[in-house]
Design an enzyme around this catalytic site. Structure first.
Site, PDB file in Angstrom:
ATOM      1  CG  ASP A 369    -136.993  72.644-102.288  1.00  0.00           C
ATOM      2  OD1 ASP A 369    -136.003  71.942-102.046  1.00  0.00           O
ATOM      3  OD2 ASP A 369    -138.021  72.192-102.796  1.00  0.00           O
ATOM      4  CD  GLU A 507    -133.547  64.167-105.864  1.00  0.00           C
ATOM      5  OE1 GLU A 507    -134.643  63.630-106.082  1.00  0.00           O
ATOM      6  OE2 GLU A 507    -133.237  64.720-104.784  1.00  0.00           O
ATOM      7  CE  LYS A 628    -136.964  64.091-109.098  1.00  0.00           C
ATOM      8  NZ  LYS A 628    -136.733  63.794-107.691  1.00  0.00           N
TER       9      LYS A 628
HETATM   10  C1  BGC Z   1    -136.226  67.335-105.981  1.00  0.00           C
HETATM   11  C2  BGC Z   1    -135.300  68.161-105.125  1.00  0.00           C
HETATM   12  C3  BGC Z   1    -136.128  68.980-104.154  1.00  0.00           C
HETATM   13  C4  BGC Z   1    -137.045  68.066-103.356  1.00  0.00           C
HETATM   14  C5  BGC Z   1    -137.931  68.842-102.400  1.00  0.00           C
HETATM   15  C6  BGC Z   1    -137.126  66.484-105.114  1.00  0.00           C
HETATM   16  O1  BGC Z   1    -138.036  65.814-105.908  1.00  0.00           O
HETATM   17  O2  BGC Z   1    -135.485  66.502-106.840  1.00  0.00           O
HETATM   18  O3  BGC Z   1    -134.539  69.017-105.934  1.00  0.00           O
HETATM   19  O4  BGC Z   1    -135.291  69.659-103.290  1.00  0.00           O
HETATM   20  O5  BGC Z   1    -137.860  67.342-104.241  1.00  0.00           O
HETATM   21  O6  BGC Z   1    -138.719  69.757-103.076  1.00  0.00           O
END
Ligand code: BGC
Length: 814
Positions: A369, A507, A628
């Site tokens: 992030d 994801e 997603k």
């Molecule tokens: C997202 C990731 C992100 C993580 C933490 C997940 O739901 O798919 O991209 O790094 O959350 O924020």
């Protein structure tokens, strides 16, 4: 952003007329929304943070007092990836309650709440609360509280309470304490996070106004110490505690006073917190007692704290107009970013926790992030980006180990990590629809180290910090390049390199329908970013080789053949396209059928948890063209259309720029935005093609946590990537700000929802005040001796000299 409860004429907050653009307010909040309000009312300073929990509450399913120190982690017993590290909930320093003679100690659910007003005063960094309660005998008592976690003295926090017996006179007792009986319980849906992390709690008194508490984590053996002082006074009369109460892990002092109705009692509670992770400390409790001894009363702390905040607001401002509905959300986002990452964070060895210091979501882990966070910081507090890239650099040991475990060279930062940098990704996740624990393969997201490399380069481009590039930066770039160069396998038949078995940011796809959880081949995001990283690693290496100033630094030894190999891979990585020329998310994407969106929308409404819903039905998102979150479109977000077209062209493919809007449309209509990061990327890529939609997307992103009182996950912490990412859209995207070849470029394009935008950026050590509206750009540089800053506005070259203002008309919107 005000609550809807009735106005109480006696309430200072209802009648104070605090400026609307600076105050986040809730009136008579409901129990369901309390967890999220606590997260949004968190006060912190980048070292220490406390959720906005009521001081009279303990964790009870509605309230969740949580206090966190950045990087203070522990692991509960367990094996392998089932036992992840978690940020630790520290002893609660807030406990404070009262009772009228022969009454009950006030706590939620006891007595009758007549009015409650919570207000986060962003300008001064103080959480204010007013509460009016009546007990069974109808005795009405008013509490006025102010709370801060000091930006001026990072180890200090304070709670000031004024208690007024409104319609009764008699004996009042006040109890103030420290609670070391806390457990981690804020994110019960996550594997291995909940439970008791603190052992060996010790506590005692240091005189009639002071308490202390120490505790040690069970596995990481980190120690924390709190020293607290409570001063109770009526007018100039101080009242020492008359009794000590508590148990083995809890201690409190009770103060008793005889009051007449309307006479205010002041309760000034100050706490000093230190840990064994702190620098320049002999022993945490010694340090906490010393710091507390030097701490002035609340008014002094509040004045010093507000002065630092005033300076921070100067540095961090994004003004869209005091009357604009989005001024407050913009400030709330800025505020919460700084609660987690502030100038105090620079001295710490910590990364960017996905959920801030606001809760225990994702165990306080570090993902990718930071990619959404650093661009904002680079132009505001670049020393913070540097400190956190150094945090990554210190963890190259584990990253090399992780790469070696996969039989690779170079370094691979794990998808989730914490203190040491070892892989902390969970082995299993709980499907919230079925309640079943299922294998979790998100750790296939090796693209996290591409995010680190990209961040290192961006920091260098923005700051021109050569010592950084020559040390931390070059190591991160070279080790990342080595990993991916090793991951790419050569196919002589096509003269192409393939990268197999990885996952992109989306994801929903961890493999193919017939090979789930084995990763994907030739993911466009990964392959293009690998090509980009290999090119940057070569460029950085060449730059340092030629730069006489970089000589004293040790460079990783990269021979000519290795550099040439990287350049070769960077020209021959394989990409796939759909028939209509749209870049395919991965090889085989074109073979996937469409989802029956109408059916799913009708059936479930909110499709953000689509993967869980489909899994509950025995189906899988792997089987369809669904995302997603932004994946292919992340490329446009990070690189822009020109650079992306250039990279794809260098790979020997033709990216038809005219197909970019269709590409955006293709993926946008198939994305559920199950990640809060998704809307940030989409708002960005839409900015030039569909300003209306971009603005709507940005508003949705701005409201991620603020609008989530009841059904989201903000109660487990704010979404830091989305928080900083939305600010960056205003800062860089709508101003068209880009730094290329040592030139600051501006190409503003405000959405219709904004009349103007003003921000103060720091570019290569220089401050620049930037105001953009639909007609012109105005740049002002403060006086100084430095040479002028070269700036290009819509292709027009200018030089901004210190102490001058330059105004450039925008000839119609681009
Ligand atoms: C997202 C990731 C992100 C993580 C933490 C997940 O739901 O798919 O991209 O790094 O959350 O924020």
């Amino acid at each position: 952003m005000a609550g809807t409860g009735p106005v109480d004429p006696g309430c200072e907050l209802c009648t104070s007329g605090l400026p609307a653009g600076w105050v986040l307010t809730y009136v008579d909040g409901d129990p369901d929304g309390e967890g999220t309000r606590e997260a949004l009312l968190t006060v912190g300073n980048g070292y220490l943070a406390s959720r906005g929990a009521a001081p009279e509450a303990s964790a009870d399913g509605v309230h969740y007092p949580g206090t966190y120190l950045a990087g203070f982690h522990n692991r509960l017993p367990g094996t392998g990836r089932d036992a992840a590290e978690s940020i630790v909930n520290l002893p609660n320093w807030l406990p404070l309650t009262f009772r009228p003679a022969s009454g009950e100690w006030y706590a939620p659910g006891r007595g009758h709440r007549l009015h409650e007003h919570q207000a986060l005063d962003l300008r001064t960094g103080v959480y204010r609360r007013e509460l009016v309660v009546a007990d069974r005998q109808r005795r009405r008592t008013r509490l006025r509280q102010r709370r801060l976690v000091s930006m001026a003295a990072s180890h200090l926090a304070a709670l000031h309470t004024t208690i007024v017996a409104e319609n009764w006179s008699g004996r009042l007792e006040v109890r103030s304490g420290l609670d070391g009986g806390v457990v981690n319980a804020n994110a019960p849906e996550e594997l291995g996070t909940c439970g008791r992390h603190l052992d060996r709690v010790g506590c005692g008194t240091d005189g009639p106004e002071s308490l202390w508490m120490v505790a040690e984590t069970g596995d990481s053996h980190l120690r924390v110490a709190l020293a607290a002082r409570t001063r109770v006074s009526v007018g100039s009369r101080r009242q020492p505690a008359h009794r000590t109460v508590g148990g083995p892990a809890e201690i409190g002092q009770v103060f008793a006073l005889d009051l007449t109705a309307g006479e205010p009692v002041a309760v000034d509670k100050t706490v000093a917190v230190f840990s064994s992770r702190d620098r320049a400390v002999y022993e945490p409790l010694v340090a906490a007692r010393t710091e507390l001894g030097d701490a002035g009363p609340f008014e002094v702390l509040a004045t010093d704290h507000a002065a630092v905040w005033a300076g921070l607001w100067e540095r961090l401002r994004i003004d869209v107009g005091e009357d604009h509905a989005w001024q407050l959300p913009v400030r709330v986002q800025t505020f919460h970013l700084v609660q987690t990452l502030s100038p105090h964070t620079v001295d710490l060895d910590v990364g960017v926790p996905a959920r801030g210091l606001h809760g225990e979501g994702y165990h306080g882990h570090i993902f990718w992030d930071e990619l959404f966070v650093y661009p904002f910081l680079n132009l505001r507090l670049p020393e913070l980006t540097r400190a956190m890239l150094e945090y990554r650099h210190r963890r190259l040991g584990w990253a090399r180990r992780q790469a070696a475990e996969l039989g690779m060279a170079g370094a691979l930062f794990p998808w989730q990590s914490a203190s040491s940098g070892r892989d902390e990704s969970p082995a299993r996740s709980r499907n919230p629809v079925t309640g079943r624990w299922v294998p979790d393969h998100t750790n296939l997201q090796h693209h996290v180290n591409l995010a680190v490399a990209h961040s290192a380069w961006q920091y260098w481009e923005t700051t021109a910090d050569l010592p950084f590039l020559a040390t931390t930066g070059i190591d991160l770039l070279v080790e990342t390049a080595r990993f991916w160069a090793g991951a790419a396998t050569y196919d002589p038949a096509d003269d192409r390199f393939d990268i197999r078995g990885v996952m992109g940011p989306d994801e929903y796809h961890d493999g193919y329908p017939n090979r789930p959880s084995e990763g994907l081949d030739n993911c466009a995001y990964v392959n293009v970013m690998v090509a980009w990283t290999l090119a940057r690693a070569c460029e950085a290496y060449g730059l340092l080789e030629r730069h006489p100033g970089a000589r004293p630094w040790l460079r990783p030894a990269v021979g000519r053949p290795e550099l040439e190999h990287w350049a070769h891979i960077g020209r021959r990585l394989r990409l796939s396209f759909l028939d209509d020329g749209i870049l395919a998310q991965f090889e085989g994407y074109a073979d996937l059928p469409e989802l029956d969106w109408e059916h799913y929308r009708r059936r479930y409404g909110d499709l953000r948890p689509l993967a869980w819903l489909m899994q509950a039905e025995g189906d899988s998102t792997n089987r369809y063209r669904v995302s997603k979150q932004a994946d292919v479109l992340m490329l446009l977000y990070l690189l822009g259309a020109d650079e992306l077209a250039g990279l794809v062209g260098r790979l020997g493919y033709d990216l038809d720029r005219a197909r970019i809007p269709a590409t955006v449309d293709h993926y946008l209509t198939r994305t559920t935005h199950g990640s809060t990061l998704s809307r940030v990327a989409h708002a960005w890529v839409l900015a030039r093609t569909d300003r209306r939609r971009s603005w709507d997307m940005l508003l949705a992103a701005l409201g991620t946590d603020l609008g989530d009182l009841h059904d989201g996950t903000a109660r487990e912490g704010i979404h830091l990537g989305a928080t900083a990412g939305t600010l960056d859209i205003l800062q860089r995207c709508y101003t068209g700000l880009e730094i290329r070849d040592g030139v600051l470029r501006l190409d503003p394009l405000l959405p219709e929802g904004l009349d103007h935008l003003r921000c103060t950026i720091r570019y290569r050590g220089r401050l620049m005040d930037l105001t953009v509206d639909h007609r012109e750009v105005r740049m002002t540089s403060p006086p100084g001796d430095e040479p002028p800053i070269p700036v290009t506005v819509r292709g027009r070259r200018l030089r901004l000299a210190p102490g001058t203002t330059v105004t450039v008309p925008l000839d119609g919107d681009a």
